[in-house]
Write a protein that holds these residues in place. Structure first.
Motif, PDB file in Angstrom:
ATOM      1  N   ALA A  36     -36.905 -40.103-101.026  1.00  0.00           N
ATOM      2  CA  ALA A  36     -36.664 -39.291 -99.828  1.00  0.00           C
ATOM      3  C   ALA A  36     -37.550 -39.761 -98.678  1.00  0.00           C
ATOM      4  O   ALA A  36     -37.098 -39.846 -97.531  1.00  0.00           O
ATOM      5  N   TRP A  37     -38.822 -40.080 -98.957  1.00  0.00           N
ATOM      6  CA  TRP A  37     -39.732 -40.572 -97.923  1.00  0.00           C
ATOM      7  C   TRP A  37     -39.193 -41.859 -97.310  1.00  0.00           C
ATOM      8  O   TRP A  37     -39.155 -42.021 -96.098  1.00  0.00           O
ATOM      9  N   ALA A  81     -40.436 -29.914 -94.018  1.00  0.00           N
ATOM     10  CA  ALA A  81     -39.096 -29.326 -93.949  1.00  0.00           C
ATOM     11  C   ALA A  81     -38.016 -30.371 -94.212  1.00  0.00           C
ATOM     12  O   ALA A  81     -37.057 -30.106 -94.957  1.00  0.00           O
ATOM     13  N   MET A  82     -38.165 -31.554 -93.633  1.00  0.00           N
ATOM     14  CA  MET A  82     -37.166 -32.613 -93.823  1.00  0.00           C
ATOM     15  C   MET A  82     -37.116 -33.076 -95.274  1.00  0.00           C
ATOM     16  O   MET A  82     -36.027 -33.259 -95.836  1.00  0.00           O
ATOM     17  N   LEU A  83     -38.273 -33.267 -95.889  1.00  0.00           N
ATOM     18  CA  LEU A  83     -38.316 -33.720 -97.280  1.00  0.00           C
ATOM     19  C   LEU A  83     -37.750 -32.668 -98.223  1.00  0.00           C
ATOM     20  O   LEU A  83     -36.967 -32.985 -99.128  1.00  0.00           O
ATOM     21  N   ASN A  84     -38.118 -31.403 -98.019  1.00  0.00           N
ATOM     22  CA  ASN A  84     -37.590 -30.334 -98.872  1.00  0.00           C
ATOM     23  C   ASN A  84     -36.079 -30.191 -98.719  1.00  0.00           C
ATOM     24  O   ASN A  84     -35.372 -29.920 -99.684  1.00  0.00           O
ATOM     25  N   GLU A  85     -35.591 -30.381 -97.499  1.00  0.00           N
ATOM     26  CA  GLU A  85     -34.143 -30.320 -97.279  1.00  0.00           C
ATOM     27  C   GLU A  85     -33.441 -31.477 -97.993  1.00  0.00           C
ATOM     28  O   GLU A  85     -32.394 -31.295 -98.611  1.00  0.00           O
ATOM     29  N   GLU A  86     -34.035 -32.651 -97.936  1.00  0.00           N
ATOM     30  CA  GLU A  86     -33.470 -33.820 -98.618  1.00  0.00           C
ATOM     31  C   GLU A  86     -33.475 -33.625-100.136  1.00  0.00           C
ATOM     32  O   GLU A  86     -32.541 -34.031-100.822  1.00  0.00           O
ATOM     33  N   LEU A  87     -34.535 -32.989-100.656  1.00  0.00           N
ATOM     34  CA  LEU A  87     -34.662 -32.749-102.093  1.00  0.00           C
ATOM     35  C   LEU A  87     -33.870 -31.523-102.561  1.00  0.00           C
ATOM     36  O   LEU A  87     -33.742 -31.288-103.748  1.00  0.00           O
ATOM     37  N   ARG A  88     -33.388 -30.737-101.602  1.00  0.00           N
ATOM     38  CA  ARG A  88     -32.587 -29.532-101.851  1.00  0.00           C
ATOM     39  C   ARG A  88     -33.337 -28.427-102.592  1.00  0.00           C
ATOM     40  O   ARG A  88     -32.747 -27.645-103.322  1.00  0.00           O
ATOM     41  N   ARG A  89     -34.661 -28.410-102.441  1.00  0.00           N
ATOM     42  CA  ARG A  89     -35.479 -27.320-102.975  1.00  0.00           C
ATOM     43  C   ARG A  89     -36.871 -27.398-102.367  1.00  0.00           C
ATOM     44  O   ARG A  89     -37.275 -28.423-101.838  1.00  0.00           O
ATOM     45  N   ASP A  90     -37.598 -26.285-102.429  1.00  0.00           N
ATOM     46  CA  ASP A  90     -38.952 -26.217-101.872  1.00  0.00           C
ATOM     47  C   ASP A  90     -39.939 -26.779-102.884  1.00  0.00           C
ATOM     48  O   ASP A  90     -40.533 -26.044-103.671  1.00  0.00           O
ATOM     49  N   LEU A  91     -40.117 -28.071-102.850  1.00  0.00           N
ATOM     50  CA  LEU A  91     -41.004 -28.751-103.784  1.00  0.00           C
ATOM     51  C   LEU A  91     -42.360 -29.043-103.155  1.00  0.00           C
ATOM     52  O   LEU A  91     -43.390 -28.924-103.782  1.00  0.00           O
ATOM     53  N   ILE A  92     -42.356 -29.384-101.863  1.00  0.00           N
ATOM     54  CA  ILE A  92     -43.572 -29.791-101.160  1.00  0.00           C
ATOM     55  C   ILE A  92     -44.055 -28.641-100.288  1.00  0.00           C
ATOM     56  O   ILE A  92     -43.300 -28.096 -99.487  1.00  0.00           O
TER      57      ILE A  92
END
Length: 98
Positions: A36-37, A81-92
């Motif tokens: 994702a990064w 926000a961008m990374l969590n959206e890409e991962l489709r869950r609140d991971l970071i």
């Protein structure tokens, strides 16, 4: 005793079961975050990125440019926000730039 899967399960369900039973999710998350990064930051940032490591809910990003590190520090919440959206869950929950 391990749960036996029947022949009517989809491949996706079987893979999710294997990941859960063997506690492979943290490793899968590590790979997903790196991908994702790379996809979100583009070639410019990736050329200065030394490592991307996820420990718990904190993402550690090592950069070789102090100027880029300072620039990215202003947009940490947007990066999360961008990374969590890409991962489709609140991971970071937090990003640490080194």
């Amino acid at each position: 005793m391990a749960k036996r899967l029947n022949n009517e399960n989809t491949i996706g369900d079987v893979l999710k079961y294997i990941i859960k039973e063997n506690r492979l999710q943290p490793g899968m998350d590590q790979i997903s975050v790196k991908e994702a990064w790379q996809s979100l930051m583009g070639n410019g940032v990736n050329s200065y990125t030394k490592s991307v490591v996820l420990k718990g809910t904190i993402l550690y990003v090592e950069l070789s440019s102090a100027v880029l590190r300072e620039e990215l520090s202003f947009g940490k919440s947007k990066i999360i926000a961008m990374l969590n959206e890409e991962l489709r869950r609140d991971l970071i929950k937090e990003v640490v730039l080194r």
